[in-house]
Design an enzyme around this catalytic site. Structure first.
Site, PDB file in Angstrom:
ATOM      1  N   ASP A  33      -8.614 -37.248  -2.141  1.00 17.84           N
ATOM      2  CA  ASP A  33      -8.266 -35.767  -0.731  1.00 17.84           C
ATOM      3  C   ASP A  33      -7.218 -37.856   0.229  1.00 17.84           C
ATOM      4  OD1 ASP A  33      -7.838 -35.225   2.011  1.00 17.84           O
ATOM      5  OD2 ASP A  33     -10.085 -34.782   1.691  1.00 17.84           O
ATOM      6  N   GLY A  34      -6.944 -36.873   1.217  1.00 13.67           N
ATOM      7  CA  GLY A  34      -6.713 -38.189   2.062  1.00 13.67           C
ATOM      8  C   GLY A  34      -5.258 -38.952   2.598  1.00 13.67           C
ATOM      9  N   SER A  78      -4.537 -27.076  -4.206  1.00 14.35           N
ATOM     10  CA  SER A  78      -5.792 -25.140  -4.506  1.00 14.35           C
ATOM     11  C   SER A  78      -4.921 -24.444  -3.966  1.00 14.35           C
ATOM     12  CB  SER A  78      -6.671 -26.050  -3.425  1.00 14.35           C
ATOM     13  OG  SER A  78      -6.274 -25.841  -1.976  1.00 14.35           O
ATOM     14  N   GLU A  80      -5.534 -22.752  -1.718  1.00 15.51           N
ATOM     15  CA  GLU A  80      -5.168 -22.518  -0.561  1.00 15.51           C
ATOM     16  C   GLU A  80      -4.150 -23.246   0.616  1.00 15.51           C
ATOM     17  OE1 GLU A  80      -9.327 -20.254  -0.797  1.00 15.51           O
ATOM     18  OE2 GLU A  80      -9.103 -22.746  -2.019  1.00 15.51           O
ATOM     19  N   ASN A  81      -3.756 -24.283  -0.634  1.00 13.79           N
ATOM     20  CA  ASN A  81      -2.850 -25.117   0.030  1.00 13.79           C
ATOM     21  C   ASN A  81      -1.365 -24.537   0.047  1.00 13.79           C
ATOM     22  OD1 ASN A  81      -3.925 -27.672  -2.478  1.00 13.79           O
ATOM     23  ND2 ASN A  81      -4.172 -27.230  -0.065  1.00 13.79           N
ATOM     24  N   ARG A  84      -0.070 -24.720   3.750  1.00 20.25           N
ATOM     25  CA  ARG A  84       0.423 -25.479   4.666  1.00 20.25           C
ATOM     26  C   ARG A  84       2.270 -25.091   4.838  1.00 20.25           C
ATOM     27  NH1 ARG A  84      -1.673 -30.623   1.451  1.00 20.25           N
ATOM     28  NH2 ARG A  84      -4.122 -29.913   1.676  1.00 20.25           N
ATOM     29  N   ARG A 203     -14.747 -38.133  -5.037  1.00 24.52           N
ATOM     30  CA  ARG A 203     -13.459 -37.369  -3.660  1.00 24.52           C
ATOM     31  C   ARG A 203     -13.025 -38.586  -2.735  1.00 24.52           C
ATOM     32  NH1 ARG A 203     -13.836 -31.431  -0.573  1.00 24.52           N
ATOM     33  NH2 ARG A 203     -11.516 -32.022   1.011  1.00 24.52           N
ATOM     34  N   ARG A 209     -17.469 -32.884   0.300  1.00 30.23           N
ATOM     35  CA  ARG A 209     -17.825 -30.950  -0.240  1.00 30.23           C
ATOM     36  C   ARG A 209     -17.029 -31.388  -1.202  1.00 30.23           C
ATOM     37  NH1 ARG A 209     -15.251 -31.087   5.320  1.00 30.23           N
ATOM     38  NH2 ARG A 209     -12.934 -31.433   4.614  1.00 30.23           N
ATOM     39  N   LEU A 210     -17.228 -30.063  -1.625  1.00 31.48           N
ATOM     40  CA  LEU A 210     -17.023 -29.251  -3.638  1.00 31.48           C
ATOM     41  C   LEU A 210     -15.388 -28.558  -3.183  1.00 31.48           C
ATOM     42  CD1 LEU A 210     -17.128 -30.090  -6.085  1.00 31.48           C
ATOM     43  CD2 LEU A 210     -18.892 -28.040  -6.142  1.00 31.48           C
ATOM     44  N   SER A 211     -14.995 -27.367  -1.949  1.00 33.32           N
ATOM     45  CA  SER A 211     -13.681 -27.487  -1.541  1.00 33.32           C
ATOM     46  C   SER A 211     -13.048 -26.323  -2.889  1.00 33.32           C
ATOM     47  CB  SER A 211     -12.538 -28.700  -1.888  1.00 33.32           C
ATOM     48  OG  SER A 211     -13.094 -29.428   0.244  1.00 33.32           O
TER      49      SER A 211
END
Ligand code: V0D
Length: 255
Positions: A33-34, A78, A80-81, A84, A203, A209-211
């Site tokens: 992440d980041g 993911s 969810e990505n 974007r 992470r 969080r585990l997301s």
């Protein structure tokens, strides 16, 4: 998984000799992440962070092979990505091919086997082909398993497992009574079938969080969080995580 035993013995032997790090986690999973934040801080577009993140990925792979981690699972994309912007998704979908073009020779030289978890079916064809080709080329490598989570979401993984289990049951493909269904049998329906559970989950970027990553599999994993943004990830950060892991006392619910 007897084919991995010689590798594990080699790992133990080397660390008995070096005496420094013992108790290396067999399976390390990373939420990378980041990347966006890294780019934003520099006034770059988000995709510049993803590109830089790709190089950080290889630093993580090198560190993991150096310390004889058995399995490295990386959360690359993911379910969810997809929300974007299309331009960002398109860019991300080019990264596997680009990464493999640059680094597959090094992975082969390091005896790394490449695999994925997640639903590849709906990825662009060029992405699927590049990944498929890398898996085929590396399938006989018996060093570290480099496992990319692409189009992966853990709740969907679990629902998918339930669906397949029900189908197999109805088709008499699974010879058990419902009351005898246990964790071991169920877990064979997950993408991670055949893999050990992660011992250590890292992470980056300060989020804790585990997301929706490896929900089932991380039941007893140790978590290591760092504020370092993924593009700034180095071997030193990895080493810090390993050092921290040494100090943990794992109980698995016992006392
Ligand atoms: C961007 C940071 C390597 C996270 C790392 C599909 C976001 C760099 C791969 C890769 C991504 C995937 C499969 C494979 C070989 C390499 C990758 C994606 C994003 C999205 F077989 N880096 N990487 N894939 N990023």
């Amino acid at each position: 998984m007897s084919f991995r035993l010689p590798f594990l013995r080699k790992r133990e032997k080397e660390f008995q000799e070096s005496g420094k790090l013992k108790n290396i986690p067999s399976h390390v999973a990373i939420i990378m992440d980041g990347n966006g934040r890294w780019a934003k801080r520099r006034g770059f577009p988000r995709v510049a962070g993803h590109k830089e993140g790709m190089e950080a990925t290889q630093r993580a792979v090198r560190a993991a092979t150096k310390y004889h981690v058995d399995t490295l699972t990386l959360f690359a994309f993911s379910t969810e990505n997809w929300k974007r912007p299309t331009s960002e998704v398109d860019f991300l979908m080019r990264l596997p091919k680009e990464y493999l073009h640059i680094y597959l020779p090094e992975l082969m030289e390091k005896n790394v086997r490449i695999d994925t978890i997640g639903d590849l079916a709906h990825l662009p064809k060029h992405t699927r082909e590049a990944v498929k080709n890398a898996k085929e080329q590396s399938k006989d490598n018996d060093g570290m398993l480099l496992n990319f989570a692409i189009n992966y979401g853990s709740r969907l993984e679990i629902v998918r497992a339930v669906k397949q289990l029900i189908k197999d049951y109805k088709d008499n493909q699974i010879a058990i009574k419902i009351d005898d269904l246990d964790e071991e049998t169920f877990s064979k329906y997950l993408y991670t079938n055949g893999l050990s559970d992660p011992d250590l989950l890292i992470r980056t970027s300060g989020e804790q969080r585990l997301s929706n990553f490896l929900l089932w599999q991380c039941a007893y994993s140790e978590f290591y969080f760092t504020d370092v943004l993924w593009p700034d990830f180095t071997e030193e950060v990895f080493y810090e995580a390993l050092l921290d892991y040494q100090k943990r006392k794992r109980r698995y619910g016992g006392i």
